[in-house]
Design a protein around this motif. Structure first.
Motif, PDB file in Angstrom:
ATOM      1  N   VAL A 163       4.298  -1.068   1.041  1.00  0.00           N
ATOM      2  CA  VAL A 163       4.225   0.110   1.860  1.00  0.00           C
ATOM      3  C   VAL A 163       4.949   0.315   3.070  1.00  0.00           C
ATOM      4  CG1 VAL A 163       2.842   2.093   2.943  1.00  0.00           C
ATOM      5  CG2 VAL A 163       2.188   1.090   0.828  1.00  0.00           C
ATOM      6  N   GLN A 164       4.762  -0.752   3.903  1.00  0.00           N
ATOM      7  CA  GLN A 164       5.461  -1.346   5.173  1.00  0.00           C
ATOM      8  C   GLN A 164       6.911  -1.149   5.036  1.00  0.00           C
ATOM      9  OE1 GLN A 164       4.116  -1.124   8.138  1.00  0.00           O
ATOM     10  NE2 GLN A 164       6.125  -1.856   9.107  1.00  0.00           N
ATOM     11  N   LYS A 165       7.068  -1.914   3.856  1.00  0.00           N
ATOM     12  CA  LYS A 165       8.705  -2.140   3.603  1.00  0.00           C
ATOM     13  C   LYS A 165       9.435  -0.863   2.831  1.00  0.00           C
ATOM     14  CE  LYS A 165       8.613  -7.103   3.706  1.00  0.00           C
ATOM     15  NZ  LYS A 165       8.097  -8.276   2.540  1.00  0.00           N
ATOM     16  N   GLU A 166       8.577   0.277   2.766  1.00  0.00           N
ATOM     17  CA  GLU A 166       9.101   1.424   2.077  1.00  0.00           C
ATOM     18  C   GLU A 166       9.381   1.270   0.915  1.00  0.00           C
ATOM     19  OE1 GLU A 166      11.600   3.660   4.601  1.00  0.00           O
ATOM     20  OE2 GLU A 166      11.146   2.572   6.393  1.00  0.00           O
ATOM     21  N   LEU A 167       8.565   0.311   0.029  1.00  0.00           N
ATOM     22  CA  LEU A 167       8.839   0.468  -1.325  1.00  0.00           C
ATOM     23  C   LEU A 167       8.114   1.161  -2.171  1.00  0.00           C
ATOM     24  CD1 LEU A 167      10.354  -3.399  -1.755  1.00  0.00           C
ATOM     25  CD2 LEU A 167      11.518  -1.403  -2.147  1.00  0.00           C
ATOM     26  N   VAL A 168       6.744   1.374  -1.705  1.00  0.00           N
ATOM     27  CA  VAL A 168       5.948   2.192  -2.407  1.00  0.00           C
ATOM     28  C   VAL A 168       5.275   3.003  -1.795  1.00  0.00           C
ATOM     29  CG1 VAL A 168       5.087  -0.022  -3.579  1.00  0.00           C
ATOM     30  CG2 VAL A 168       3.683   0.792  -2.018  1.00  0.00           C
ATOM     31  N   SER A 169       4.669   4.071  -2.178  1.00  0.00           N
ATOM     32  CA  SER A 169       3.758   5.144  -1.546  1.00  0.00           C
ATOM     33  C   SER A 169       2.469   5.077  -2.148  1.00  0.00           C
ATOM     34  CB  SER A 169       4.525   6.455  -1.825  1.00  0.00           C
ATOM     35  OG  SER A 169       4.952   6.766  -3.049  1.00  0.00           O
ATOM     36  N   VAL A 170       1.493   5.785  -1.110  1.00  0.00           N
ATOM     37  CA  VAL A 170       0.100   5.435  -1.319  1.00  0.00           C
ATOM     38  C   VAL A 170      -0.415   6.884  -1.568  1.00  0.00           C
ATOM     39  CG1 VAL A 170      -1.926   4.138  -1.013  1.00  0.00           C
ATOM     40  CG2 VAL A 170       0.023   4.193   0.470  1.00  0.00           C
ATOM     41  N   SER A 171      -1.413   7.182  -2.640  1.00  0.00           N
ATOM     42  CA  SER A 171      -2.076   8.279  -2.616  1.00  0.00           C
ATOM     43  C   SER A 171      -3.216   8.544  -1.614  1.00  0.00           C
ATOM     44  CB  SER A 171      -2.520   8.842  -3.923  1.00  0.00           C
ATOM     45  OG  SER A 171      -3.646   8.232  -4.267  1.00  0.00           O
ATOM     46  N   HIS A 172      -3.878   9.674  -1.483  1.00  0.00           N
ATOM     47  CA  HIS A 172      -5.074   9.712  -0.607  1.00  0.00           C
ATOM     48  C   HIS A 172      -6.239   9.825  -1.106  1.00  0.00           C
ATOM     49  CE1 HIS A 172      -3.345  10.854   3.710  1.00  0.00           C
ATOM     50  NE2 HIS A 172      -3.222   9.595   3.368  1.00  0.00           N
ATOM     51  N   THR A 173      -6.373   9.731  -2.581  1.00  0.00           N
ATOM     52  CA  THR A 173      -7.487   9.598  -3.180  1.00  0.00           C
ATOM     53  C   THR A 173      -8.172   8.564  -3.307  1.00  0.00           C
ATOM     54  OG1 THR A 173      -6.033   8.838  -5.172  1.00  0.00           O
ATOM     55  CG2 THR A 173      -6.143  11.058  -5.148  1.00  0.00           C
ATOM     56  N   THR A 174      -9.502   8.540  -3.697  1.00  0.00           N
ATOM     57  CA  THR A 174     -10.261   7.523  -4.052  1.00  0.00           C
ATOM     58  C   THR A 174     -10.396   7.072  -5.345  1.00  0.00           C
ATOM     59  OG1 THR A 174     -12.083   8.425  -3.290  1.00  0.00           O
ATOM     60  CG2 THR A 174     -11.385   7.281  -1.524  1.00  0.00           C
ATOM     61  N   PRO A 175     -10.164   6.328  -6.121  1.00  0.00           N
ATOM     62  CA  PRO A 175      -9.414   5.268  -5.428  1.00  0.00           C
ATOM     63  C   PRO A 175      -7.975   5.337  -5.021  1.00  0.00           C
ATOM     64  CG  PRO A 175      -9.654   4.729  -7.603  1.00  0.00           C
ATOM     65  CD  PRO A 175     -10.380   5.938  -7.241  1.00  0.00           C
ATOM     66  N   LYS A 176      -7.432   4.648  -4.109  1.00  0.00           N
ATOM     67  CA  LYS A 176      -5.754   4.970  -3.848  1.00  0.00           C
ATOM     68  C   LYS A 176      -5.122   4.554  -5.091  1.00  0.00           C
ATOM     69  CE  LYS A 176      -6.142   3.280   0.896  1.00  0.00           C
ATOM     70  NZ  LYS A 176      -5.933   2.170   1.948  1.00  0.00           N
ATOM     71  N   ARG A 177      -4.227   5.391  -5.035  1.00  0.00           N
ATOM     72  CA  ARG A 177      -3.321   5.211  -6.295  1.00  0.00           C
ATOM     73  C   ARG A 177      -1.789   5.054  -5.764  1.00  0.00           C
ATOM     74  NH1 ARG A 177      -4.542   6.053 -11.380  1.00  0.00           N
ATOM     75  NH2 ARG A 177      -6.628   6.764 -11.551  1.00  0.00           N
ATOM     76  N   PHE A 178      -0.976   3.890  -6.421  1.00  0.00           N
ATOM     77  CA  PHE A 178       0.305   3.543  -5.804  1.00  0.00           C
ATOM     78  C   PHE A 178       1.334   3.838  -6.573  1.00  0.00           C
ATOM     79  CE2 PHE A 178      -3.386   0.968  -4.444  1.00  0.00           C
ATOM     80  CZ  PHE A 178      -3.018   0.620  -2.831  1.00  0.00           C
ATOM     81  N   ASP A 179       2.634   4.186  -5.995  1.00  0.00           N
ATOM     82  CA  ASP A 179       3.659   4.417  -6.776  1.00  0.00           C
ATOM     83  C   ASP A 179       4.837   3.900  -6.256  1.00  0.00           C
ATOM     84  OD1 ASP A 179       4.606   5.688  -9.137  1.00  0.00           O
ATOM     85  OD2 ASP A 179       4.711   7.778  -8.103  1.00  0.00           O
ATOM     86  N   ALA A 180       6.013   3.320  -7.197  1.00  0.00           N
ATOM     87  CA  ALA A 180       6.954   2.689  -6.718  1.00  0.00           C
ATOM     88  C   ALA A 180       7.792   3.599  -6.110  1.00  0.00           C
ATOM     89  CB  ALA A 180       7.549   1.726  -7.674  1.00  0.00           C
TER      90      ALA A 180
END
Lengths: 263, 263
Positions: A61-78
């Motif tokens: 995420v820090q490297k701007e390669l994935v984004s995170v959702s605000h749901t729980t559980p978190k979901r990740f997307d490239a």
DNA sequence: TAAATGTTGTTGCTAAAATAACAACAAGGT
DNA sequence: ACCTTGTTGTTATTTTAGCAACAACATTTA
């Protein structure tokens, strides 16, 4: 290692050289094949231990390669590959630029340090580096540039470097064949192929006929371009009187042989 | 470590991210300040243990950062920084390109995977990524785009993305001040500064007044741009009815407030 | 000329740092 | 009561760094 099962290893190596760790590469790749995966799903598709997946995702995420959702559980997307690679390259280019300017600063502080007598003979590797040195040679020439060079090498690499050479410098080129008009700028001497190649080597072997050349500027700087078959080319460069005189004599005898109006 | 004495650490870090090890960086830097150094001299100027200097130099030659003389003892010389960095970048760009194409291939195989109900809310980091998503939103809009956005954000980032939006899409922009002509293309509503900023936050605090915005496309996709003071900006994006309706209601009341001829 | 000394380039082994892998558990959700 | 998420701490493994010892020469000194 659990799962580089179907992932080509050189892809991972490429991503490593863009600043990712193996885990980061695996997770990113895994993420590209899913949409909105949970951490556990990331663990499953990437083969990276579940506990390790969390810090890895943080870094991605820090490297701007994935984004995170605000749901729980978190979901990740490239981030899509094009965009992602671009994001990585931007960081690297920034580093390159800051390194370059810092190094240039250091480099300028170098005392010219006249290394008096015995000039060494340098080996230069890589086409880029050879071209750069050759260009230096041409630009530094004040009276005369001579060369004996295979035609393909001449047209592919050398001619382009001769543009900026001033009119006052006489340029003699000996090559194997020459079709088309004689460029008024230089004196080109065609030369039956094979006659000047590899004085010490038998023609049939590994050394390619093409891609070799000998260059001399003002009788003080010599460069020998050796295009070793398919591999990275290398060259010898020297200002030592020894090598220069050898080249001088060699060129002179070839000149006489092809009947050039030598020096 | 013996001698990063006068060498800025972030220079070394930059070089590391270009694919060098610490030793390789130190040796290259040391070599830039000398001319034709022997291995022992390299050891002295770089602070790298003498025995380690040999393999390091080998790797640097391989990476086209240094050239070697043919004398004994061998003498080493650094390729000038500009050229050297370029040589490193070429390798990295090759890797980037091959990684990119391999990843694109994987990426295309991703099944669209209809993630039915409950759309998540995404967090997007980095200006580039946010702009890309915003551009998607605009391009995907079929009827209407509405936004409430600080003027600096509008002119710096948003306006440029609105170019390709077709005429048939109605674009409403609410911003704080607007000088100059009214672009016929969009409907811009000026709005007393401060009134719409941070509904939940007191104005004086850390959150900057500038660089925030709310965007809605076709009443189905919403993006909230949060430019957290100087840091990397982030944004929320969602197609979930929950967030979309919140944004819808919020925009509607602002519209009424500024007296816009709303939907 | 032989012995002493010095330098170059190599090899192999140890230490430290960065990455990777695992085990265990608290917090919540079902 | 059970399962999943997210966190922490501890232990391998791999990569990088550092060191000691030595053979091959070359240079000096006796």
């Amino acid at each position: 290692m659990t799962a580089p099962r179907d992932i080509p290893n050189d892809l991972i190596e490429s991503l490593k050289s863009l600043g990712l760790t193996r885990y980061e590469a695996l997770v990113y790749i895994g993420l590209l094949r899913t949409t909105g995966a949970t951490a556990t799903e990331v663990h499953e598709t990437s083969g990276v231990p579940r506990a390790s997946v969390y810090p890895v995702l943080d870094r991605l995420v820090q490297k701007e390669l994935v984004s995170v959702s605000h749901t729980t559980p978190k979901r990740f997307d490239a981030v899509p590959p094009g965009q992602g690679i671009e994001n990585l390259m931007r960081r690297i280019e920034d580093d390159a630029e800051s390194a370059r300017s810092a190094l240039e600063r250091l480099y300028r502080e170098k005392r010219p340090e006249a290394r008096g007598n015995q000039e060494p003979i340098w080996t230069i590797y890589g086409e880029e580096n050879i071209r750069a040195r050759l260009s230096d040679m041409f630009l530094g020439a004040e009276r005369r540039v001579e060369m004996l060079v295979a035609r393909d090498l001449l047209v592919e690499h050398v001619l382009a470097l001769l543009g900026p050479v001033p009119e006052s410098v006489q340029v003699d080129i000996i090559t194997d064949t020459w079709e088309g008009e004689q460029p008024s700028r230089f004196r080109i001497h065609a030369h039956p192929p094979g006659a000047h190649q590899k004085p010490h080597t038998s023609p049939g072997k590994g050394l390619r006929y093409e891609s070799s050349g000998i260059f001399l500027a003002d009788d003080v700087r010599a460069l020998i371009w050796m295009g070793s078959s398919g591999e990275q080319p290398s060259a010898l460069y020297s200002e030592s009187t020894g090598l220069v005189q050898f080249v001088r004599r060699y060129l002179t005898s070839i000149m006489e042989w092809v009947g050039a109006t030598g020096q």
